[in-house]
Design a protein around this motif. Structure first.
Motif, PDB file in Angstrom:
ATOM      1  N   ILE A  27       0.772  -1.197   0.023  1.00  0.00           N
ATOM      2  CA  ILE A  27      -0.017   0.142  -0.060  1.00  0.00           C
ATOM      3  C   ILE A  27       0.853   1.328   0.070  1.00  0.00           C
ATOM      4  O   ILE A  27       0.691   2.227  -0.937  1.00  0.00           O
ATOM      5  N   ARG A  28       1.856   1.140   0.924  1.00  0.00           N
ATOM      6  CA  ARG A  28       2.795   2.431   0.741  1.00  0.00           C
ATOM      7  C   ARG A  28       3.468   2.681  -0.330  1.00  0.00           C
ATOM      8  O   ARG A  28       3.792   3.635  -0.713  1.00  0.00           O
ATOM      9  N   HIS A  30       2.355   1.958  -3.161  1.00  0.00           N
ATOM     10  CA  HIS A  30       1.064   2.230  -4.204  1.00  0.00           C
ATOM     11  C   HIS A  30       0.864   1.089  -5.154  1.00  0.00           C
ATOM     12  O   HIS A  30       0.527   1.261  -6.329  1.00  0.00           O
ATOM     13  N   GLN A  31       1.099  -0.154  -4.743  1.00  0.00           N
ATOM     14  CA  GLN A  31       1.129  -1.459  -5.569  1.00  0.00           C
ATOM     15  C   GLN A  31      -0.029  -2.146  -5.142  1.00  0.00           C
ATOM     16  O   GLN A  31      -0.115  -3.345  -5.559  1.00  0.00           O
ATOM     17  N   THR A  34      -5.838   0.487  -1.354  1.00  0.00           N
ATOM     18  CA  THR A  34      -5.932   1.257  -0.102  1.00  0.00           C
ATOM     19  C   THR A  34      -7.145   0.805   0.689  1.00  0.00           C
ATOM     20  O   THR A  34      -8.098   0.504   0.052  1.00  0.00           O
ATOM     21  N   TRP A  53      -7.225  -6.438  -8.261  1.00  0.00           N
ATOM     22  CA  TRP A  53      -5.692  -6.410  -8.218  1.00  0.00           C
ATOM     23  C   TRP A  53      -5.416  -7.932  -8.582  1.00  0.00           C
ATOM     24  O   TRP A  53      -4.457  -8.233  -9.146  1.00  0.00           O
TER      25      TRP A  53
END
Length: 64
Positions: A27-28, A30-31, A34, A53
């Motif tokens: 998440i950090r 951006h993969q 969220t 995803w």
């Protein structure tokens, strides 16, 4: 409004096969989708975003 199921962290872990640390790291970066806040201390993910995803990962592994 689109009706969608909310998944808690444990359900996301089970569905993806990844653990909490990996999920939050992605998440950090951006993969990974969220989370959304569903309470003062609770978060969840939209099942449709997790499914998308997963499908994207399948397509990438098949095409690349």
């Amino acid at each position: 409004m689109n009706s969608d199921k909310l998944l808690r962290l444990r359900q996301v872990e089970e569905k993806t096969g990844f653990g909490k640390s990996w999920i939050y790291q992605q998440i950090r970066l951006h993969q990974f989708p969220t989370s959304i806040r569903i309470g003062s201390t609770h978060v969840a993910w939209l099942e449709s975003e997790i499914d998308a995803w997963i499908q994207q990962r399948v397509r990438l592994s098949r095409n690349g």
